[in-house]
Design an enzyme around this catalytic site. Sequence first.
Site, PDB file in Angstrom:
ATOM      1  N   ASP A 116       7.942   8.870 -38.755  1.00  8.74           N
ATOM      2  CA  ASP A 116       6.733   8.207 -38.269  1.00  8.74           C
ATOM      3  C   ASP A 116       5.548   8.776 -39.048  1.00  8.74           C
ATOM      4  O   ASP A 116       4.761   9.556 -38.533  1.00  8.74           O
ATOM      5  CB  ASP A 116       6.581   8.458 -36.767  1.00  8.74           C
ATOM      6  CG  ASP A 116       5.443   7.666 -36.151  1.00  8.74           C
ATOM      7  OD1 ASP A 116       4.914   6.767 -36.831  1.00  8.74           O
ATOM      8  OD2 ASP A 116       5.086   7.959 -35.001  1.00  8.74           O
ATOM      9  N   LYS A 216       4.415  -2.274 -35.735  1.00 10.68           N
ATOM     10  CA  LYS A 216       4.739  -1.931 -34.344  1.00 10.68           C
ATOM     11  C   LYS A 216       3.473  -1.941 -33.503  1.00 10.68           C
ATOM     12  O   LYS A 216       2.370  -1.882 -34.039  1.00 10.68           O
ATOM     13  CB  LYS A 216       5.451  -0.579 -34.284  1.00 10.68           C
ATOM     14  CG  LYS A 216       4.593   0.622 -34.692  1.00 10.68           C
ATOM     15  CD  LYS A 216       5.387   1.912 -34.604  1.00 10.68           C
ATOM     16  CE  LYS A 216       4.507   3.117 -34.883  1.00 10.68           C
ATOM     17  NZ  LYS A 216       5.278   4.371 -34.893  1.00 10.68           N
ATOM     18  N   HIS A 217       3.585  -2.057 -32.152  1.00  3.04           N
ATOM     19  CA  HIS A 217       4.736  -2.135 -31.262  1.00  3.04           C
ATOM     20  C   HIS A 217       4.731  -3.539 -30.658  1.00  3.04           C
ATOM     21  O   HIS A 217       3.944  -3.801 -29.745  1.00  3.04           O
ATOM     22  CB  HIS A 217       4.635  -1.109 -30.146  1.00  3.04           C
ATOM     23  CG  HIS A 217       4.423   0.301 -30.603  1.00  3.04           C
ATOM     24  ND1 HIS A 217       3.180   0.792 -30.983  1.00  3.04           N
ATOM     25  CD2 HIS A 217       5.304   1.328 -30.755  1.00  3.04           C
ATOM     26  CE1 HIS A 217       3.305   2.067 -31.323  1.00  3.04           C
ATOM     27  NE2 HIS A 217       4.588   2.420 -31.201  1.00  3.04           N
ATOM     28  N   HIS A 229       6.081   5.974 -23.020  1.00  3.12           N
ATOM     29  CA  HIS A 229       6.919   7.184 -23.003  1.00  3.12           C
ATOM     30  C   HIS A 229       7.216   7.611 -21.560  1.00  3.12           C
ATOM     31  O   HIS A 229       8.229   8.273 -21.313  1.00  3.12           O
ATOM     32  CB  HIS A 229       6.217   8.338 -23.723  1.00  3.12           C
ATOM     33  CG  HIS A 229       6.121   8.171 -25.208  1.00  3.12           C
ATOM     34  ND1 HIS A 229       5.095   7.490 -25.807  1.00  3.12           N
ATOM     35  CD2 HIS A 229       6.942   8.581 -26.198  1.00  3.12           C
ATOM     36  CE1 HIS A 229       5.273   7.505 -27.117  1.00  3.12           C
ATOM     37  NE2 HIS A 229       6.385   8.156 -27.386  1.00  3.12           N
ATOM     38  N   ASP A 302      11.903   0.589 -30.114  1.00  2.00           N
ATOM     39  CA  ASP A 302      11.221   1.862 -29.927  1.00  2.00           C
ATOM     40  C   ASP A 302      12.259   2.844 -29.356  1.00  2.00           C
ATOM     41  O   ASP A 302      13.385   2.460 -29.012  1.00  2.00           O
ATOM     42  CB  ASP A 302      10.034   1.685 -28.982  1.00  2.00           C
ATOM     43  CG  ASP A 302       8.932   2.715 -29.227  1.00  2.00           C
ATOM     44  OD1 ASP A 302       9.195   3.727 -29.910  1.00  2.00           O
ATOM     45  OD2 ASP A 302       7.810   2.506 -28.733  1.00  2.00           O
TER      46      ASP A 302
END
Length: 545
Positions: A116, A216-217, A229, A302
């Site tokens: 990332d 993304k996302h 998360h 993800d």
Amino acid sequence: MSRFLSKGDKRMQGTSKKGLLTDRETIMVEESKESRARMLAELSLEEKVGQLFAFYLNGEEELPRARKAAGEWKAGGIFLDMGILHNPRQVYELTAELQACALEEGSGIPLFLSADLVAGAGCKLRDGGAVHFPKNRAVGEVGDAKLAYESGRITAEESLAIGVNFNYSPVVDVNNNPLNPVIGTHSFGEDPERVARMGEAVIAGYQDNGMVATAKHFPGHGDTQVDSHYALPVLPFDRGRLDRFELAPFRAAIQAGVDAVMVGHIAVPSLDPSQLPASLSYPITTGLLREELGFRGLIVTDGMSMKGITAQFSQAEACVMAVLAGADILLVCPASTEEGQAMIDRVTEAVRQGEISMERLEASVERILDKKAKYGLTRENFRQPAFDPVKLEREDNQKAADELARRALSASNAFTVPSKEEAPASPVTLIWDRQVDFFAARLRGRAEIRREHKLDSFAELPGFLAQCEAEEGSWLFALTHNKPIPADVLAALDRFAAARPGKVQLVHFGSPYDLAHLSHVPALLLYDRAPSLQKAAADYWEGIR
């Protein structure tokens, strides 16, 4: 031909080159397709399933599992997280080892080695050694597509030099929500057109120079107040709003030829009333992204260990659901070798039992092999180049990061810097977050500093200020956070400044939305704590523009 380069620039002969194929190129493409069809037919079921998986690697203690994934489990990729990224030579040796494991003990197909690297190859290296660019919000504020392209080009060249060939970047979420707890300065900004334009430029920079880019996302994580998360965010907007806003940068990225799109763990009731996460939703992943928007590249999930998934499903079960939804690459983070094996086994068994059709599985594997061939990741073409430190942190590349930083720096709330004549009579107390040590070090000798205090983080600020209520003089604060700083912390600073009119200033390496809480604090806004931005802030204080 990339529209972000001059006609004479040799770097334009990259992988996104467009135009009619010559007869010889047409023959080569057809031969390549035939070769991959033969390879697909030769792969065992276990090898086909393995190609769908990208396993997290986040520390030395996880290396045995990563070796097992690349070898015994025939995985198609490994994701390198911050805990395993120390310095360029160490990463190069790690990636070379993992590729050798895949080639000699695994499927014989080179790995997608991803990371990332949203702000350059150096942004996640613990010990430095590669260029660390300002984050996307700073890039968006500058708004220069050519400079954005350069950041992508340099990132690709340095990443490939250490063996990373797949970047889970750029973020093309439109962040217009001050309360968004996760996207923040990872986004190019709050204007869909600018986000799209900067995203296109960075994507071209990566892919023209040999590294897979990932938008993304999907379908958009910017206007949320929940971090996926930790829980499942919900986008409550109708289709008209999504088309105008969230989806606009993804459409642009697809039209620009992006080779991968990451689908987020975000529920969108207007697109799928079941409120499944988009990553597990057939109407969103296949219906919208694949069919309606016409995306032909790789769909990546993800991280499947995020609570947006595991609050409802096991990773193993979610893997099957994601494949059925239309995902090609499953980004998984097993807590143990046993959990990793369970994920592989569950998808394999789903194919054997007909839950996942062989046609569905092979469609993803074929896309993966196509992209690997495009980037030279085939048995025949892959060669790990020798480590060459000359390719890293070159002076001309660092200058591009410095230029971005200087142009991103903006003054707000009448931030003033004492002149050289005034400075000796205007000593300041410097209070800074340890994460901007570089700024504090560069400021010494340039500013007349009365005394200093280093905070472990912004969270210590209210307690520190309470101890200083009786103290006078001028104060300079340097704070940072890659997410919004809590309003109560900023309110404490604003009260402290209100009691000392004209005596308190802030150098803020963080979100522009934080400044809405500071009516009494002139601030210099930097968006991010990249070294180039810390240098730019110190230079600004000294009067270097």
